[in-house]
Design a protein around this motif. Structure first.
Motif, PDB file in Angstrom:
ATOM      1  N   LYS A  99      19.937 -20.941 -17.786  1.00 49.22           N
ATOM      2  CA  LYS A  99      20.800 -19.447 -17.431  1.00 49.22           C
ATOM      3  C   LYS A  99      22.198 -19.185 -17.738  1.00 49.22           C
ATOM      4  CE  LYS A  99      20.271 -18.314 -12.603  1.00 49.22           C
ATOM      5  NZ  LYS A  99      20.621 -18.078 -11.016  1.00 49.22           N
ATOM      6  N   PHE A 100      21.903 -18.100 -18.306  1.00 47.50           N
ATOM      7  CA  PHE A 100      23.588 -17.972 -18.748  1.00 47.50           C
ATOM      8  C   PHE A 100      23.947 -16.337 -17.670  1.00 47.50           C
ATOM      9  CE2 PHE A 100      26.078 -15.421 -21.012  1.00 47.50           C
ATOM     10  CZ  PHE A 100      27.550 -16.081 -21.723  1.00 47.50           C
ATOM     11  N   LYS A 101      25.455 -16.251 -17.976  1.00 45.91           N
ATOM     12  CA  LYS A 101      25.784 -15.103 -16.706  1.00 45.91           C
ATOM     13  C   LYS A 101      27.069 -15.086 -17.024  1.00 45.91           C
ATOM     14  CE  LYS A 101      25.878 -15.124 -12.638  1.00 45.91           C
ATOM     15  NZ  LYS A 101      25.740 -15.969 -10.666  1.00 45.91           N
ATOM     16  N   ILE A 102      27.047 -13.385 -16.962  1.00 46.39           N
ATOM     17  CA  ILE A 102      28.253 -12.674 -17.158  1.00 46.39           C
ATOM     18  C   ILE A 102      28.907 -11.912 -16.125  1.00 46.39           C
ATOM     19  CG2 ILE A 102      27.981 -11.287 -18.104  1.00 46.39           C
ATOM     20  CD1 ILE A 102      30.348 -11.338 -20.162  1.00 46.39           C
ATOM     21  N   LYS A 103      29.739 -11.931 -15.804  1.00 51.75           N
ATOM     22  CA  LYS A 103      30.403 -11.120 -14.381  1.00 51.75           C
ATOM     23  C   LYS A 103      31.317 -10.229 -14.769  1.00 51.75           C
ATOM     24  CE  LYS A 103      28.710 -13.654 -10.200  1.00 51.75           C
ATOM     25  NZ  LYS A 103      29.613 -14.558  -8.717  1.00 51.75           N
ATOM     26  N   LYS A 104      31.182  -9.028 -14.583  1.00 51.83           N
ATOM     27  CA  LYS A 104      33.245  -8.137 -15.139  1.00 51.83           C
ATOM     28  C   LYS A 104      33.389  -7.218 -13.915  1.00 51.83           C
ATOM     29  CE  LYS A 104      35.968  -6.042 -17.726  1.00 51.83           C
ATOM     30  NZ  LYS A 104      37.196  -6.443 -17.400  1.00 51.83           N
ATOM     31  N   THR A 105      34.324  -6.967 -13.754  1.00 53.78           N
ATOM     32  CA  THR A 105      35.142  -6.431 -13.030  1.00 53.78           C
ATOM     33  C   THR A 105      35.654  -4.886 -13.736  1.00 53.78           C
ATOM     34  OG1 THR A 105      34.466  -8.230 -11.137  1.00 53.78           O
ATOM     35  CG2 THR A 105      35.739  -5.632 -10.635  1.00 53.78           C
ATOM     36  N   PHE A 106      35.108  -3.990 -13.471  1.00 48.69           N
ATOM     37  CA  PHE A 106      35.874  -3.586 -13.705  1.00 48.69           C
ATOM     38  C   PHE A 106      36.792  -2.545 -13.751  1.00 48.69           C
ATOM     39  CE2 PHE A 106      31.644  -3.738 -16.371  1.00 48.69           C
ATOM     40  CZ  PHE A 106      31.868  -3.532 -17.949  1.00 48.69           C
ATOM     41  N   SER A 107      37.226  -2.634 -12.148  1.00 53.19           N
ATOM     42  CA  SER A 107      37.246  -2.108 -11.984  1.00 53.19           C
ATOM     43  C   SER A 107      37.508  -1.726  -9.792  1.00 53.19           C
ATOM     44  CB  SER A 107      38.192  -0.163 -11.526  1.00 53.19           C
ATOM     45  OG  SER A 107      36.592   0.208 -10.859  1.00 53.19           O
ATOM     46  N   LYS A 108      38.444  -1.526  -8.989  1.00 55.13           N
ATOM     47  CA  LYS A 108      37.974  -1.710  -7.042  1.00 55.13           C
ATOM     48  C   LYS A 108      36.689  -1.031  -7.210  1.00 55.13           C
ATOM     49  CE  LYS A 108      43.461  -1.884  -6.624  1.00 55.13           C
ATOM     50  NZ  LYS A 108      44.060  -1.409  -5.896  1.00 55.13           N
ATOM     51  N   THR A 109      36.037  -0.063  -7.982  1.00 56.03           N
ATOM     52  CA  THR A 109      35.214   0.654  -7.377  1.00 56.03           C
ATOM     53  C   THR A 109      33.716   0.162  -8.292  1.00 56.03           C
ATOM     54  OG1 THR A 109      35.450   2.478  -8.336  1.00 56.03           O
ATOM     55  CG2 THR A 109      36.467   2.085  -6.516  1.00 56.03           C
ATOM     56  N   TYR A 110      33.834  -1.246  -9.225  1.00 56.87           N
ATOM     57  CA  TYR A 110      32.790  -1.296 -10.185  1.00 56.87           C
ATOM     58  C   TYR A 110      32.701  -3.294 -10.608  1.00 56.87           C
ATOM     59  CZ  TYR A 110      28.716  -1.503 -13.625  1.00 56.87           C
ATOM     60  OH  TYR A 110      28.410  -1.931 -14.417  1.00 56.87           O
ATOM     61  N   LYS A 111      31.543  -3.650 -10.009  1.00 63.81           N
ATOM     62  CA  LYS A 111      31.398  -4.438 -10.862  1.00 63.81           C
ATOM     63  C   LYS A 111      29.837  -5.178 -11.163  1.00 63.81           C
ATOM     64  CE  LYS A 111      30.931  -7.809  -8.281  1.00 63.81           C
ATOM     65  NZ  LYS A 111      31.371  -9.473  -7.115  1.00 63.81           N
ATOM     66  N   LEU A 112      30.054  -5.527 -12.914  1.00 66.67           N
ATOM     67  CA  LEU A 112      28.730  -5.485 -13.111  1.00 66.67           C
ATOM     68  C   LEU A 112      28.335  -7.585 -13.205  1.00 66.67           C
ATOM     69  CD1 LEU A 112      26.038  -4.667 -14.780  1.00 66.67           C
ATOM     70  CD2 LEU A 112      27.839  -5.026 -17.201  1.00 66.67           C
ATOM     71  N   SER A 113      27.574  -8.192 -12.982  1.00 62.40           N
ATOM     72  CA  SER A 113      26.987  -9.042 -13.280  1.00 62.40           C
ATOM     73  C   SER A 113      25.335  -8.791 -13.542  1.00 62.40           C
ATOM     74  CB  SER A 113      26.688  -9.953 -11.817  1.00 62.40           C
ATOM     75  OG  SER A 113      26.301 -10.989 -12.229  1.00 62.40           O
ATOM     76  N   ALA A 114      25.483  -9.682 -15.050  1.00 59.48           N
ATOM     77  CA  ALA A 114      23.956  -9.802 -15.396  1.00 59.48           C
ATOM     78  C   ALA A 114      23.851 -11.196 -16.725  1.00 59.48           C
ATOM     79  CB  ALA A 114      24.799  -8.660 -17.255  1.00 59.48           C
ATOM     80  N   GLY A 115      22.703 -11.186 -16.558  1.00 57.79           N
ATOM     81  CA  GLY A 115      22.203 -12.330 -17.181  1.00 57.79           C
ATOM     82  C   GLY A 115      20.639 -12.573 -17.930  1.00 57.79           C
ATOM     83  N   PHE A 116      20.560 -13.704 -18.648  1.00 55.69           N
ATOM     84  CA  PHE A 116      19.429 -14.250 -18.813  1.00 55.69           C
ATOM     85  C   PHE A 116      18.671 -15.744 -18.203  1.00 55.69           C
ATOM     86  CE2 PHE A 116      19.806 -16.983 -22.148  1.00 55.69           C
ATOM     87  CZ  PHE A 116      21.044 -16.649 -22.663  1.00 55.69           C
ATOM     88  N   GLU A 117      17.846 -15.943 -18.187  1.00 54.68           N
ATOM     89  CA  GLU A 117      17.190 -17.047 -18.152  1.00 54.68           C
ATOM     90  C   GLU A 117      15.659 -17.534 -18.351  1.00 54.68           C
ATOM     91  OE1 GLU A 117      17.203 -18.175 -13.867  1.00 54.68           O
ATOM     92  OE2 GLU A 117      15.809 -16.178 -13.390  1.00 54.68           O
ATOM     93  N   ASN A 118      15.560 -18.657 -18.361  1.00 54.86           N
ATOM     94  CA  ASN A 118      14.515 -18.954 -18.675  1.00 54.86           C
ATOM     95  C   ASN A 118      13.766 -20.053 -18.017  1.00 54.86           C
ATOM     96  OD1 ASN A 118      12.718 -21.095 -20.559  1.00 54.86           O
ATOM     97  ND2 ASN A 118      12.008 -19.101 -20.657  1.00 54.86           N
ATOM     98  N   PHE A 119      12.400 -20.315 -17.447  1.00 58.32           N
ATOM     99  CA  PHE A 119      11.306 -21.399 -16.912  1.00 58.32           C
ATOM    100  C   PHE A 119      10.721 -22.282 -17.937  1.00 58.32           C
ATOM    101  CE2 PHE A 119      13.217 -19.224 -13.339  1.00 58.32           C
ATOM    102  CZ  PHE A 119      13.730 -20.051 -12.743  1.00 58.32           C
ATOM    103  N   THR A 120      10.898 -24.017 -18.273  1.00 51.47           N
ATOM    104  CA  THR A 120       9.067 -23.704 -19.098  1.00 51.47           C
ATOM    105  C   THR A 120       9.577 -24.959 -18.061  1.00 51.47           C
ATOM    106  OG1 THR A 120      10.820 -23.115 -21.032  1.00 51.47           O
ATOM    107  CG2 THR A 120       9.127 -25.472 -21.734  1.00 51.47           C
ATOM    108  N   ARG A 121       7.568 -24.683 -17.665  1.00 51.91           N
ATOM    109  CA  ARG A 121       7.130 -25.498 -16.951  1.00 51.91           C
ATOM    110  C   ARG A 121       5.961 -26.398 -17.307  1.00 51.91           C
ATOM    111  NH1 ARG A 121       7.499 -21.192 -12.040  1.00 51.91           N
ATOM    112  NH2 ARG A 121       9.481 -21.731 -11.134  1.00 51.91           N
ATOM    113  N   ASN A 122       5.224 -27.339 -17.391  1.00 51.75           N
ATOM    114  CA  ASN A 122       4.027 -28.767 -17.699  1.00 51.75           C
ATOM    115  C   ASN A 122       3.566 -29.386 -16.392  1.00 51.75           C
ATOM    116  OD1 ASN A 122       5.272 -28.106 -19.968  1.00 51.75           O
ATOM    117  ND2 ASN A 122       6.233 -30.013 -20.812  1.00 51.75           N
ATOM    118  N   TYR A 123       2.559 -29.491 -16.652  1.00 56.07           N
ATOM    119  CA  TYR A 123       1.561 -29.731 -15.333  1.00 56.07           C
ATOM    120  C   TYR A 123       0.536 -30.622 -15.754  1.00 56.07           C
ATOM    121  CZ  TYR A 123      -1.227 -29.959 -11.449  1.00 56.07           C
ATOM    122  OH  TYR A 123      -2.404 -29.706 -10.245  1.00 56.07           O
TER     123      TYR A 123
END
Length: 720
Positions: free
Chosen positions: A388-412
């Motif tokens: 997982k990689f995630k970034i958070k950015k508070t642009f002002s007192k009224t707006y905040k963004l959190s965005a990212g991507f992730e991957n699950f690799t599974r074997n069974y």
């Protein structure tokens, strides 16, 4: 002479129990206006207060409650946290006067939406407690999962011990440590024996259970998520040991201001315990479990933080089973190895910007012998890599963004043998990739909105799905209300996916309306919910399909009081749930066997100062659960008797570095029936015989000693 001696001795005893420190002060904002509702507490203790309308607080510390390091923590919404180190050798009154809190530069960062979540431990600020809340919950037996079952919205399923949330199956819960997925959070157990959480409650500074409508950073969880946050750098070296009739363990930390290295090992063997308190099972090889875990934490010069956690569990047992039809006995055995590794790196916010990166590895290897018939064997191996990689950015007192991507690799992989013949060999390989974005906005004073989205692709069936989430929250002083809608997806279990390639992702649409009120340690919260399920896997005409569906609706009411009576914390909750499904092997729409309509819980925790003892009491009541009686028409048409269990525990401070912990479940010895097991074939007179599924023993008693061998006090016996 003797009278004088007795008089002096009595003075000494009185002074020992009544020598105390009183900490007072007034919390103000930068404009010197008193702040009401601020949380004021001593770090690593249960001692605290909530500031009054005039900003005043008072904390009384008995001599036997004094921690090794006296640090006062003050938190309030919209203001920066403040910590004040005090002199622990001071007695009498410490008046701190007016304590000015600084305004947070970006107040939106301090908004805490408490809708749909409950907390154990201080993490997101919903509640301020320490790690011992877990072990001091009467029904927990020191288990994280057991403690969470005392919260509203959960349902007690005594035969397996796992978490079932608001009419959802246990596999619909996603568990996370420091934001990274845990593939298998429970210990292995035998049939009709409850599992426990794999992880020590002492490694966490906060445990937050989200009952639904959770953030879209978390995917592949159809019903709810359990994010747990580990403690930060220990700051000091310590070592401790613990022992009981069923376990022996110990560990320690080599710590400094910037980094710490910790380890903990624990060995459990029920052999001696079963000799003292025998259960109803015939064990050929007693249940045994070895658990080892460690953690490295480092804070860099720029306040960025690196955490590495690793854990290993080995479980084994052999238990005799009797076939209900043939009356033949066989020895069923299990050997399991569970591995988990978690590494995260997080920067400190700078100019409103923060980065997070994480990598987690999970693997579970299970080997069963005589699983279905004598002479067979079943081997199952599951593995997951989560990034997982995630970034958070508070642009002002009224707006905040959190965005990212992730991957699950599974074997069974699984194999089934009868003698030397391999009758089954199934393999599964797939991955899931996702992008997510979370937009938090302040629309007006006290009015907040969240607009989130998540896009996921999986190569199991080469398909994509879109998760939307919307919320509207109003916060006004002590009152908060929220409306939430979210759509969530989850692939069926690996065992099911390995048998077919045409299943879709299962879907859950969730609608939540909640309101809460908090004032001076008194909280009242109520929440209504509706979940609509679709694309559930369903075995139809011996074919695996995605034609299943269902719904779950209800409400939870929760009341807690931490301040009205000195040294007493208590809570009471009521949960109503109406759940129906057509899924798995159901022949018709019915209530699943784990869902009970009515659940009532009472939790109390009281500190007896003269004897330095915390006592926790939990009483749980649940209405009967459905089960299928093949002697009657219909499906899941019958109900068990009501469930009721009174559980208690006590933590006695025998010395500054020694805790005696003891617990007793089902004090009244009630024979709770979880369900009934019927023979697959009728008897000679055409009826199906049954046996009740009950606990392996009416009561479970535990007693253990926890000793700190370093400078820290018994309040901090955790090795982490």
């Amino acid at each position: 002479m003797m009278k004088k001696f007795l008089y002096i001795a009595s003075l000494f005893i009185v002074s020992f129990f009544h020598c105390q420190m009183e900490i007072t002060g007034i919390v103000t904002n930068p404009k010197k206006v008193p702040v009401a509702g601020a949380n004021v507490y001593l770090q690593n203790t249960m001692l605290g207060d909530t500031s009054s309308e005039s900003g005043k607080f008072k904390i009384i510390v008995e001599k036997d409650q004094m921690p090794e390091k006296l640090v006062l923590i003050i938190t309030a919404i919209g203001l920066d946290d403040k910590s004040i180190e005090l002199d622990q050798n001071t007695t009498g009154v410490i008046d701190l006067g007016k304590i000015k809190m600084d305004t947070n530069a970006t107040a939106i960062d301090e908004v805490v939406i408490s809708a749909n979540s409950f907390s154990l431990g201080k993490s997101r600020g919903v509640e301020q407690m320490n790690s011992l809340d877990v072990v001091m919950t009467g029904s927990s037996n020191g288990d994280v999962m057991g403690a969470l079952q005392s919260l509203p919205g959960t349902q007690r399923v005594g035969e397996d011990g796992k978490l079932y949330i608001r009419g959802g199956d246990s596999n619909e819960l996603g568990t996370y440590i420091d934001g990274m997925h845990v593939f298998s959070p429970y210990t292995a157990s035998s049939q009709d024996t409850p599992s426990r959480g794999r992880y020590s409650p002492f490694i966490f500074k906060g445990v937050n259970l989200s009952l639904g409508g959770y953030e879209l950073e978390y995917g592949q969880s159809l019903s709810s998520v359990l994010p747990m946050e580990t403690k930060d750098v220990a700051g000091e070296s310590k070592v401790g040991i613990n022992f009981s009739p069923l376990s022996l363990g110990g560990g320690g930390t080599l710590g400094s201001e910037k980094r710490s290295l910790s380890f903990n090992i624990n060995y459990t063997n029920l052999g001696l315990y079963n000799k003292i308190f025998p259960d109803k099972f015939d064990w050929k090889k007693e249940y045994r479990n070895f658990a080892g875990e460690g953690q490295f934490k480092n804070v860099f010069e720029n306040k960025s933080q690196l955490k590495m956690y690793w854990g290993y569990n080995k479980t084994g047992f052999i238990r005799e089973f009797e076939d209900a039809n043939t009356a033949q006995k066989r020895d069923v055995g299990l050997d399991e190895n569970n591995y988990y590794l978690n590494t995260t790196f997080q920067t400190k916010p700078k100019n409103g910007l923060q980065y997070f990166a994480g990598l987690a590895f999970s693997r579970v290897d299970d080997q069963y012998t005589n699983a279905q018939i004598s002479g067979d064997a079943f081997n199952e191996n599951q593995q997951e890599i989560h990034s997982k990689f995630k970034i958070k950015k508070t642009f002002s007192k009224t707006y905040k963004l959190s965005a990212g991507f992730e991957n699950f690799t599974r074997n069974y992989d699984n194999e089934y043998f009868l003698g030397n013949n391999r009758l089954q060999n199934e393999k599964l390989r797939y991955s899931i990739s996702a992008l997510f974005a979370d937009n938090q906005l302040r629309l007006y004073k006290g009015l907040y909105s969240n607009i989130s989205a998540r896009v996921e692709y999986n190569n199991y069936n080469n398909s994509s799905v879109f998760y939307p989430r919307l919320s509207l929250d109003y916060i006004q002083n002590k009152f908060q209300t929220s409306l939430i809608f979210g759509r969530y997806y989850q692939l069926p279990s690996n065992m099911v996916l390995a048998k077919t390639s045409n299943l879709s992702q299962e879907v859950s649409d969730q609608y939540i309306a909640s309101a809460s009120y908090d004032n001076k340690g008194i909280s009242l919260k109520t929440e209504f919910y509706y979940k609509k399920y679709s694309n559930l896997w369903l075995l139809k005409n011996n074919q695996y399909t995605s034609d299943g569906y269902g719904d779950s609706k209800g409400f939870d009411v929760y009341f807690s009081d931490d301040s009205s009576i000195k040294n007493l914390k208590y809570s009471v909750s009521y949960s109503y749930n109406d759940s129906k499904r057509l899924y798995e092997k159901f022949p018709e729409v019915a209530t699943p066997i784990f869902a009970s309509k009515h659940n009532i819980r009472l939790n109390t925790l009281y500190y007896f100062s003269p004897i330095r003892t915390y006592v926790g009491v939990t009483n749980t009541f649940a209405s009967g659960r459905p089960y299928n009686n093949p002697n009657l028409s219909g499906f899941n048409q019958s109900k068990t008797p009501v469930f009721n269990s009174l559980d208690v525990n006590a933590s006695v401070l025998l010395g500054k570095k020694v805790i005696l912990y003891t617990s007793l479940t089902n004090v009244l010895g009630r024979e709770n029936v979880f369900s009934y097991r019927y023979t697959p074939n009728p008897s000679s007179i055409g009826s199906y015989n049954n046996e009740p599924i009950t606990a392996s023993r009416k009561r479970f008693f535990y007693i253990g000693i926890f000793i700190s061998l370093k400078n820290n006090s018994a309040y901090d016996v955790s090795n982490f």
